[in-house]
Motif scaffolding. Structure first.
Motif, PDB file in Angstrom:
ATOM      1  N   ARG A  19      -5.080   5.816   2.387  1.00 48.39           N
ATOM      2  CA  ARG A  19      -3.994   6.187   1.475  1.00 48.39           C
ATOM      3  C   ARG A  19      -4.459   7.244   0.481  1.00 48.39           C
ATOM      4  NH1 ARG A  19      -4.224   3.433  -3.413  1.00 48.39           N
ATOM      5  NH2 ARG A  19      -2.032   3.872  -3.716  1.00 48.39           N
TER       6      ARG A  19
ATOM      7  N   VAL B 208     -12.181  -0.031   0.582  1.00 49.72           N
ATOM      8  CA  VAL B 208     -13.404  -0.031   1.389  1.00 49.72           C
ATOM      9  C   VAL B 208     -14.293   1.132   0.968  1.00 49.72           C
ATOM     10  CG1 VAL B 208     -14.354   0.136   3.726  1.00 49.72           C
ATOM     11  CG2 VAL B 208     -12.223  -1.131   3.319  1.00 49.72           C
ATOM     12  N   ARG B 209     -13.734   2.343   1.015  1.00 50.23           N
ATOM     13  CA  ARG B 209     -14.484   3.495   0.502  1.00 50.23           C
ATOM     14  C   ARG B 209     -13.534   4.650   0.189  1.00 50.23           C
ATOM     15  NH1 ARG B 209     -15.415   3.768   5.914  1.00 50.23           N
ATOM     16  NH2 ARG B 209     -17.193   2.381   5.833  1.00 50.23           N
TER      17      ARG B 209
ATOM     18  N   GLU C   3      -7.663  -4.134  -0.408  1.00 52.25           N
ATOM     19  CA  GLU C   3      -9.095  -4.100  -0.688  1.00 52.25           C
ATOM     20  C   GLU C   3      -9.660  -2.709  -0.394  1.00 52.25           C
ATOM     21  OE1 GLU C   3     -13.149  -6.112   1.167  1.00 52.25           O
ATOM     22  OE2 GLU C   3     -11.208  -6.392   2.154  1.00 52.25           O
TER      23      GLU C   3
ATOM     24  N   GLY D 264      -3.379  12.960  -3.926  1.00 55.80           N
ATOM     25  CA  GLY D 264      -3.878  13.560  -2.689  1.00 55.80           C
ATOM     26  C   GLY D 264      -5.237  14.223  -2.845  1.00 55.80           C
ATOM     27  N   SER D 265      -5.806  14.207  -4.047  1.00 57.96           N
ATOM     28  CA  SER D 265      -7.126  14.810  -4.258  1.00 57.96           C
ATOM     29  C   SER D 265      -8.244  13.897  -3.765  1.00 57.96           C
ATOM     30  CB  SER D 265      -7.347  15.100  -5.742  1.00 57.96           C
ATOM     31  OG  SER D 265      -6.343  15.955  -6.222  1.00 57.96           O
ATOM     32  N   LEU D 266      -7.916  12.673  -3.441  1.00 56.39           N
ATOM     33  CA  LEU D 266      -8.911  11.713  -2.985  1.00 56.39           C
ATOM     34  C   LEU D 266      -8.264  10.796  -1.946  1.00 56.39           C
ATOM     35  CD1 LEU D 266     -11.842  11.248  -3.853  1.00 56.39           C
ATOM     36  CD2 LEU D 266     -11.042   9.552  -5.489  1.00 56.39           C
ATOM     37  N   LEU D 267      -9.043  10.397  -0.923  1.00 59.20           N
ATOM     38  CA  LEU D 267      -8.542   9.469   0.089  1.00 59.20           C
ATOM     39  C   LEU D 267      -9.212   8.117  -0.109  1.00 59.20           C
ATOM     40  CD1 LEU D 267      -8.793  11.785   3.241  1.00 59.20           C
ATOM     41  CD2 LEU D 267      -6.820  11.393   1.747  1.00 59.20           C
ATOM     42  N   GLU D 268      -8.447   7.051   0.116  1.00 59.43           N
ATOM     43  CA  GLU D 268      -8.982   5.702   0.018  1.00 59.43           C
ATOM     44  C   GLU D 268      -8.824   5.011   1.365  1.00 59.43           C
ATOM     45  OE1 GLU D 268      -6.768   3.199  -2.667  1.00 59.43           O
ATOM     46  OE2 GLU D 268      -7.699   1.364  -1.933  1.00 59.43           O
ATOM     47  N   GLU D 269      -9.925   4.526   1.908  1.00 57.06           N
ATOM     48  CA  GLU D 269      -9.830   3.641   3.069  1.00 57.06           C
ATOM     49  C   GLU D 269      -9.749   2.232   2.534  1.00 57.06           C
ATOM     50  OE1 GLU D 269     -12.939   4.217   5.973  1.00 57.06           O
ATOM     51  OE2 GLU D 269     -12.936   6.358   5.491  1.00 57.06           O
ATOM     52  N   ALA D 270      -8.802   1.449   3.061  1.00 60.28           N
ATOM     53  CA  ALA D 270      -8.591   0.114   2.503  1.00 60.28           C
ATOM     54  C   ALA D 270      -8.227  -0.876   3.597  1.00 60.28           C
ATOM     55  CB  ALA D 270      -7.492   0.161   1.444  1.00 60.28           C
ATOM     56  N   ARG D 271      -8.392  -2.160   3.249  1.00 59.28           N
ATOM     57  CA  ARG D 271      -7.926  -3.251   4.109  1.00 59.28           C
ATOM     58  C   ARG D 271      -6.773  -3.932   3.403  1.00 59.28           C
ATOM     59  NH1 ARG D 271     -13.659  -4.951   4.088  1.00 59.28           N
ATOM     60  NH2 ARG D 271     -14.697  -3.812   5.774  1.00 59.28           N
ATOM     61  N   LEU D 272      -5.722  -4.197   4.167  1.00 57.27           N
ATOM     62  CA  LEU D 272      -4.544  -4.843   3.592  1.00 57.27           C
ATOM     63  C   LEU D 272      -4.442  -6.245   4.188  1.00 57.27           C
ATOM     64  CD1 LEU D 272      -2.051  -4.482   1.762  1.00 57.27           C
ATOM     65  CD2 LEU D 272      -0.857  -3.518   3.730  1.00 57.27           C
TER      66      LEU D 272
ATOM     67  N   ALA E  79      -2.560   7.579 -12.641  1.00 54.72           N
ATOM     68  CA  ALA E  79      -3.065   8.854 -12.136  1.00 54.72           C
ATOM     69  C   ALA E  79      -4.088   8.639 -11.035  1.00 54.72           C
ATOM     70  CB  ALA E  79      -3.702   9.645 -13.278  1.00 54.72           C
ATOM     71  N   ASP E  80      -4.871   7.561 -11.112  1.00 56.59           N
ATOM     72  CA  ASP E  80      -5.972   7.386 -10.153  1.00 56.59           C
ATOM     73  C   ASP E  80      -5.527   6.661  -8.878  1.00 56.59           C
ATOM     74  OD1 ASP E  80      -5.652   4.991 -11.522  1.00 56.59           O
ATOM     75  OD2 ASP E  80      -7.806   4.590 -11.703  1.00 56.59           O
TER      76      ASP E  80
ATOM     77  N   ARG F 251      -5.993  -8.229  -2.385  1.00 51.00           N
ATOM     78  CA  ARG F 251      -5.427  -8.248  -1.022  1.00 51.00           C
ATOM     79  C   ARG F 251      -5.246  -6.830  -0.494  1.00 51.00           C
ATOM     80  NH1 ARG F 251      -0.726 -12.467  -0.032  1.00 51.00           N
ATOM     81  NH2 ARG F 251       0.267 -11.568  -1.887  1.00 51.00           N
TER      82      ARG F 251
ATOM     83  N   PRO G 270     -10.992  14.736   0.520  1.00 51.08           N
ATOM     84  CA  PRO G 270     -10.430  15.366   1.724  1.00 51.08           C
ATOM     85  C   PRO G 270     -11.026  16.752   1.961  1.00 51.08           C
ATOM     86  CG  PRO G 270      -8.792  15.285  -0.044  1.00 51.08           C
ATOM     87  CD  PRO G 270      -9.989  14.531  -0.531  1.00 51.08           C
TER      88      PRO G 270
ATOM     89  N   ARG H 249      -4.992   8.924  -3.151  1.00 47.71           N
ATOM     90  CA  ARG H 249      -5.174   8.675  -4.584  1.00 47.71           C
ATOM     91  C   ARG H 249      -5.118  10.013  -5.296  1.00 47.71           C
ATOM     92  NH1 ARG H 249      -8.729   4.169  -6.890  1.00 47.71           N
ATOM     93  NH2 ARG H 249      -8.152   2.465  -5.548  1.00 47.71           N
ATOM     94  N   TRP H 250      -4.967   9.969  -6.598  1.00 50.14           N
ATOM     95  CA  TRP H 250      -5.003  11.197  -7.407  1.00 50.14           C
ATOM     96  C   TRP H 250      -4.080  12.260  -6.820  1.00 50.14           C
ATOM     97  CZ3 TRP H 250      -7.135  11.245 -12.121  1.00 50.14           C
ATOM     98  CH2 TRP H 250      -8.089  10.287 -12.424  1.00 50.14           C
TER      99      TRP H 250
ATOM    100  N   ALA I 102     -13.047   8.985  -0.095  1.00 47.37           N
ATOM    101  CA  ALA I 102     -13.530  10.226   0.512  1.00 47.37           C
ATOM    102  C   ALA I 102     -12.789  11.398  -0.115  1.00 47.37           C
ATOM    103  CB  ALA I 102     -13.288  10.205   2.019  1.00 47.37           C
TER     104      ALA I 102
ATOM    105  N   ALA J 253       0.857  -1.195   0.000  1.00 42.15           N
ATOM    106  CA  ALA J 253       0.000   0.000   0.000  1.00 42.15           C
ATOM    107  C   ALA J 253       0.890   1.241   0.000  1.00 42.15           C
ATOM    108  CB  ALA J 253      -0.901  -0.001   1.232  1.00 42.15           C
ATOM    109  N   ALA J 254       0.841   2.003  -1.092  1.00 43.35           N
ATOM    110  CA  ALA J 254       1.698   3.178  -1.247  1.00 43.35           C
ATOM    111  C   ALA J 254       1.002   4.432  -0.741  1.00 43.35           C
ATOM    112  CB  ALA J 254       2.083   3.362  -2.717  1.00 43.35           C
ATOM    113  N   ASN J 255       1.799   5.360  -0.214  1.00 50.18           N
ATOM    114  CA  ASN J 255       1.335   6.691   0.170  1.00 50.18           C
ATOM    115  C   ASN J 255       0.183   6.686   1.154  1.00 50.18           C
ATOM    116  OD1 ASN J 255       3.251   8.238  -1.193  1.00 50.18           O
ATOM    117  ND2 ASN J 255       2.193   7.910  -3.136  1.00 50.18           N
TER     118      ASN J 255
END
Lengths: 286, 254
Positions: free
Chosen positions: A99, B219-220, B217, A104-112, B125-126, B215, B224, A101-102, B222, A83-85
């Motif tokens: 982490r 979740v959602r 995964e 820093g224009s978007l945040l991703e909640e994730a499970r690793l 980019a994404d 692996r 910022p 995305r874009w 947001a 998982a980067a950044n």
């Protein structure tokens, strides 16, 4: 308490990575320049070996170009997810993280889902650790095969001019400047301010300015005291490079342009009149 | 020589990102699409190499049926043909993507010969995972150099300039190699009308790999919180110049 391994150099980003690493265990460190000249496969191999030897629960690195590159190679070599950044991370099965995305224009909640999370930490999103430096692990001589990719030379920057990344003031132009020649008024104001000239992606794609002038997600991320954006609409691609700017002045004919809504100061109108007027006002006061 | 460029279809996000109701994707209803900017430079470089040294160029993507648009865009820039690993639109994680790309490259190389160079973008980019190129290079057992701003063929090797703080680091690696590139490597051409016409008739090989459970995964997503900038108006037109100069003085830069 489990042990974690942190890849570190002298950067603030490394000490920020250390902050998240401490949440996963007791840190040990390896130097980014453990193999000189830099050979990323050899560093990744050394990390893999140390991770096994110490049975670490996770490996961390700064989310810099070097950090992301080495951890990607470690991930490929060990067959582990990466998982980067990240800007936050909590140990567990699975580990949970947030982490960027874009750019820093978007945040991703994730499970690793991983027996050994590999995580890089996005620079300047987490406070730097001020605790004692972790004990460094020993690095054995690298295998020949891991030295095929190694730095053999260094080329100094081609333009001796002001570095965008380090400039205290930047005067930047967008599509609204209209042409390559239109940048004359931008350069004039930049000269008066001792500023670097920047631009948006629309400008480099049109061939008006070299890519080295581009501010944004795929250009340079800047941290000036003042950023003057002339005729730049403010697409997320551009804003991703501006998060570290102290003050943003936007000059645009459209008061609803995203950059006008996300600036500290705005001037509405035609930049072809406003920019020369600012230059004239500076000259008048000298 | 044979060159492969790998690309990803991404939305053109414009000024403000809106999410879908379940917050698991960007709402792309009103957005256009493109290939990631770094990858566009990989495509351009591949096309230039084949123009200079002759041979065969291929573009490869994993993405929804609509990603054929980006494959056609790449062929309009000069790439000879395309391979499309079609998904149902669900996002794949980097490991799954790399594994499917590796399989496709092995199949293609088995039929038509080894690629001398495989180009990737430094990061998409994404999702910005920074790893698909590294995973494919490792699986194929080929040297990988990342973050390149200049690539020069030197016989059976390639000289690579990687952007670093204070200049560029140089690597020279033997072919075949995997290279990840950054925007600024070149200025991609604007596709010509004949180029676009030709791209329509070029072959696209389609297959549909199965998506492994991710692996990493999602979740959602947001958006910022804003940085809380106040957007204070200093006026309109040339008359605002004195107020701007006073602001610059107050900021200590004048």
């Amino acid at each position: 308490m489990t042990t974690v391994l942190v890849l570190m150099d002298e950067s603030d980003a490394s000490r920020q990575a250390l902050t998240l690493a401490r949440q996963f265990g007791e840190p040990r460190s390896m130097r980014m320049d453990a193999v000189k000249p830099f050979a990323p496969d050899a560093v990744a191999a050394a990390l893999a070996r140390a991770a096994d030897d110490l049975n670490v629960s996770a490996v961390f690195a700064p989310g810099t170009d070097r950090g992301n590159e080495v951890i990607a190679r470690l991930a490929a070599r060990t067959g582990l997810p990466f998982a980067a950044n990240c800007i936050a991370a909590t140990p567990g099965d699975p580990a949970t993280l947030t982490r960027l995305r874009w750019g820093g224009s978007l945040l991703e909640e994730a499970r690793l889902h991983s027996p050994r999370p590999l995580i890089t930490v996005a620079p300047h999103t987490v406070p730097a650790d001020s605790g004692p430096a972790p004990v460094e692990v020993d690095v054995k001589a690298p295998a020949e095969a891991d030295l095929v990719v190694r730095v053999v030379d260094h080329v100094a920057p081609s333009n001796g001019g002001l570095s965008l990344a380090e400039a205290k003031v930047i005067v930047s132009g967008g599509r609204g400047v209209g042409s390559k020649e239109g940048f004359a008024i931008i350069e004039d104001l930049a000269g008066l301010l001792g500023a670097a000239v920047g631009c948006s992606r629309a400008v480099t794609s049109a061939g008006w300015r070299p890519h080295s002038d581009q501010v944004g997600q795929t250009g340079t991320k800047v941290t000036p005291d003042v950023y003057i954006a002339c005729g730049i609409s403010g697409a997320t691609q551009h804003m991703a490079g501006l998060k570290g700017a102290k003050r943003i002045l936007a000059i645009n004919s459209d008061p609803q342009a995203p950059l006008m809504l996300n600036a500290d100061y705005t001037v509405t109108g035609d930049l072809k009149e406003i920019v020369p007027a600012i230059s004239a006002e500076i000259r008048k006061r000298r | 020589m044979r060159v492969l460029a790998c690309i990803k279809r991404v939305p053109i996000t414009g000024g403000r990102i809106l999410l879908t109701a379940d917050a698991r994707a960007i709402n792309t209803q009103h957005l256009g699409f493109t290939m990631s900017p770094h990858e566009e430079c990989g495509v351009e470089e591949a096309a230039r190499m084949i123009e200079a040294y002759r041979g065969d160029s291929v573009v490869l993507t994993l993405g929804p049926p609509e990603a054929v648009e980006q494959l056609r865009d790449a062929m309009a820039l000069g790439i000879d043909r395309a391979i499309h690993l079609q998904t149902d639109g669900q996002e794949w994680d980097a490991e799954g993507t790399a594994s499917a790309l590796t399989d496709a490259i092995r199949t293609e190389e088995g039929a038509s010969g080894r690629f001398d160079i495989i180009f990737f973008g430094n990061e998409s980019a994404d999702s910005g995972g920074f790893q698909v190129g590294a995973r494919v290079a490792h699986a194929l057992g080929r040297p990988l150099v990342t973050g390149l701003k200049k690539v020069t063929l030197e016989g059976s090797a390639v000289r690579c300039e990687q952007e670093v703080e204070g200049g560029r680091d140089v690597y020279v690696v033997p072919l075949p190699a995997v290279l990840t590139v950054k925007e600024g490597l070149n200025l991609p051409r604007y596709p010509s009308v004949p180029g676009r016409m030709r791209a329509r008739t070029r072959p696209v090989a389609v297959s549909t790999p199965a998506r492994p459970a991710p692996r990493l995964e999602l979740v959602r997503l947001a958006v910022p919180a804003g940085q809380g900038r106040r957007a204070e108006s200093l006026g309109a037109g040339a008359g605002a110049a004195p107020a701007v100069v006073e602001m610059l003085q107050k900021a200590g830069v004048l």
